[in-house]
Write an enzyme that holds these catalytic residues in place. Structure first.
Site, mmCIF file in Angstrom:
data_model
loop_
_atom_site.group_PDB
_atom_site.id
_atom_site.type_symbol
_atom_site.label_atom_id
_atom_site.label_comp_id
_atom_site.label_asym_id
_atom_site.label_seq_id
_atom_site.Cartn_x
_atom_site.Cartn_y
_atom_site.Cartn_z
ATOM 1 N N MET A 28 -3.989 -6.903 -7.161
ATOM 2 C CA MET A 28 -3.492 -8.059 -7.908
ATOM 3 C C MET A 28 -4.609 -8.864 -8.572
ATOM 4 S SD MET A 28 -0.402 -7.450 -7.424
ATOM 5 C CE MET A 28 0.358 -8.879 -8.179
ATOM 6 N N ARG A 29 -5.609 -8.173 -9.086
ATOM 7 C CA ARG A 29 -6.739 -8.853 -9.706
ATOM 8 C C ARG A 29 -7.034 -8.260 -11.066
ATOM 9 N NH1 ARG A 29 -8.244 -13.455 -6.896
ATOM 10 N NH2 ARG A 29 -7.618 -13.106 -4.759
ATOM 11 N N ASP A 64 -2.894 -4.370 -18.600
ATOM 12 C CA ASP A 64 -1.801 -3.387 -18.704
ATOM 13 C C ASP A 64 -1.737 -2.741 -20.091
ATOM 14 O OD1 ASP A 64 -1.068 -3.972 -16.064
ATOM 15 O OD2 ASP A 64 0.350 -5.520 -16.672
ATOM 16 N N HIS A 120 1.791 0.721 -13.157
ATOM 17 C CA HIS A 120 2.535 -0.489 -13.512
ATOM 18 C C HIS A 120 4.030 -0.177 -13.471
ATOM 19 C CE1 HIS A 120 3.198 -4.370 -15.351
ATOM 20 N NE2 HIS A 120 4.105 -3.781 -16.116
ATOM 21 N N ARG A 152 -8.085 -13.431 -11.877
ATOM 22 C CA ARG A 152 -9.366 -12.792 -12.176
ATOM 23 C C ARG A 152 -10.237 -12.682 -10.931
ATOM 24 N NH1 ARG A 152 -14.462 -13.086 -13.778
ATOM 25 N NH2 ARG A 152 -14.699 -15.161 -12.890
ATOM 26 N N HIS A 169 9.695 2.729 -6.786
ATOM 27 C CA HIS A 169 8.613 3.197 -5.915
ATOM 28 C C HIS A 169 8.641 4.716 -5.744
ATOM 29 C CE1 HIS A 169 7.445 -0.902 -4.452
ATOM 30 N NE2 HIS A 169 6.301 -0.278 -4.487
ATOM 31 N N GLY A 211 0.784 -1.235 0.000
ATOM 32 C CA GLY A 211 0.000 0.000 0.000
ATOM 33 C C GLY A 211 0.813 1.280 0.000
ATOM 34 N N ASN A 271 1.733 3.066 -2.556
ATOM 35 C CA ASN A 271 1.112 4.041 -3.468
ATOM 36 C C ASN A 271 -0.166 4.613 -2.862
ATOM 37 O OD1 ASN A 271 2.514 4.269 -6.268
ATOM 38 N ND2 ASN A 271 2.699 2.117 -5.698
ATOM 39 N N LEU A 316 -9.681 -7.054 -13.699
ATOM 40 C CA LEU A 316 -11.074 -6.600 -13.762
ATOM 41 C C LEU A 316 -11.651 -6.970 -15.122
ATOM 42 C CD1 LEU A 316 -10.772 -2.990 -12.299
ATOM 43 C CD2 LEU A 316 -11.093 -5.152 -11.076
HETATM 44 C C1 GRF Z 1 3.700 -1.215 -7.431
HETATM 45 O O1 GRF Z 1 4.993 -1.485 -7.868
HETATM 46 C C2 GRF Z 1 2.765 -1.045 -8.595
HETATM 47 O O2 GRF Z 1 3.373 -0.532 -9.715
HETATM 48 C C3 GRF Z 1 2.297 -2.444 -8.849
HETATM 49 O O3 GRF Z 1 2.198 -3.029 -7.588
HETATM 50 C C4 GRF Z 1 3.102 -2.392 -6.698
HETATM 51 C C5 GRF Z 1 2.328 -1.971 -5.491
HETATM 52 O O4 GRF Z 1 3.143 -1.455 -4.490
HETATM 53 N N1 GRF Z 1 1.069 -2.446 -9.602
HETATM 54 P P1 GRF Z 1 2.485 -0.807 -3.213
HETATM 55 O O5 GRF Z 1 1.562 -1.857 -2.594
HETATM 56 O O6 GRF Z 1 1.744 0.417 -3.631
HETATM 57 O O7 GRF Z 1 3.639 -0.506 -2.299
#
Ligand code: GRF
Length: 214
Positions: free
Chosen positions: A96-97, A151, A115, A69, A177, A16, A18, A99
């Site tokens: 991680m899913r 993607d 991504h 999925r 990051h 989390g 981001n 849509l």
């Molecule tokens: C990030 O590298 C993002 O690009 C990818 O999953 C990762 C998530 O990182 N889709 P975080 O959970 O936000 O630290």
């Protein structure tokens, strides 16, 4: 003088960072968005702890299958949660899913993803490892709108990360990051200001916020 802010729902499955970057940006009075809820498919997600610390309402929709999925019912429930929080934008942040259904229908052109590669290079999982294995000298991150292909939606922003000779996956991801957090905060700002115009595959960034342009 306070205007209505863009309401953002964040979907996250993991750490989390981001999500944290977006919620922290939203603390600034001049930032044009606010996070209205976190939705996760993973009861162990670190993002839940961040939501608690930041006072963001969090919802867990547990899914039996570990990855891949999202079952229709789970996606419907997530769409319902986002709609009931009056979300204007959904930000996928390490969600991680895949849509395929109700979220895409209900929030068409209003779902973003980040991504860790310069798409269309290295889509899918383990992008930093793919970049290292391929031997590229630069990689980066991409914020894009989400469509039915993985993607592959229209690209909003990209930011470059240089690959160093002694990089491993961990060191590359750590620098990635830093760029991701800046890019995602900026992409959400542009959306919130009404400055993103999608024309086919291209996303144009308008110079002036739509509100001020009038
Ligand atoms: C990030 O590298 C993002 O690009 C990818 O999953 C990762 C998530 O990182 N889709 P975080 O959970 O936000 O630290």
């Amino acid at each position: 003088m306070s205007e209505t802010k863009c309401r953002v729902a964040v979907l996250a499955s993991g750490t989390g960072s981001n999500f944290r970057a977006i919620t922290e940006a939203c603390r600034s009075p001049e930032y044009p968005a606010r996070v209205v809820c976190l939705v996760t498919d993973n009861p162990q997600a670190g993002a839940l702890e961040i939501a608690r610390a930041q006072g963001v309402s969090a919802h867990t929709v547990e899914v039996r299958e570990t990855r891949g999925r999202l079952p229709y019912e789970a996606e419907s429930e997530m769409a319902r949660i986002c709609a009931s929080n009056h979300a204007d934008l959904i930000a996928l942040a390490g969600f991680m899913r895949i849509l395929k259904g109700p979220l895409l229908e209900r929030f068409e052109n209003r779902i973003m993803n980040i991504h860790p590669a310069l798409l269309p290079s290295f889509p899918g999982l383990h992008s930093a490892r793919q970049a290292l294995d391929y031997g590229v000298k630069i990689t980066g991150c991409t914020v894009h709108f989400v469509n039915r292909s993985i993607d592959a939606g229209p690209i909003i922003l990209q930011s470059v990360v240089t690959v160093l000779d002694d990089d491993d996956e961990e060191s590359l991801l750590a620098r990635m990051h830093v760029e991701e957090h800046k890019s995602y905060v900026e992409a959400v700002r542009l959306f919130a200001e009404g400055r993103l115009m999608v024309q086919g595959r291209r996303v144009k960034v308008l110079q002036h916020p739509a509100r001020e342009a009038r």
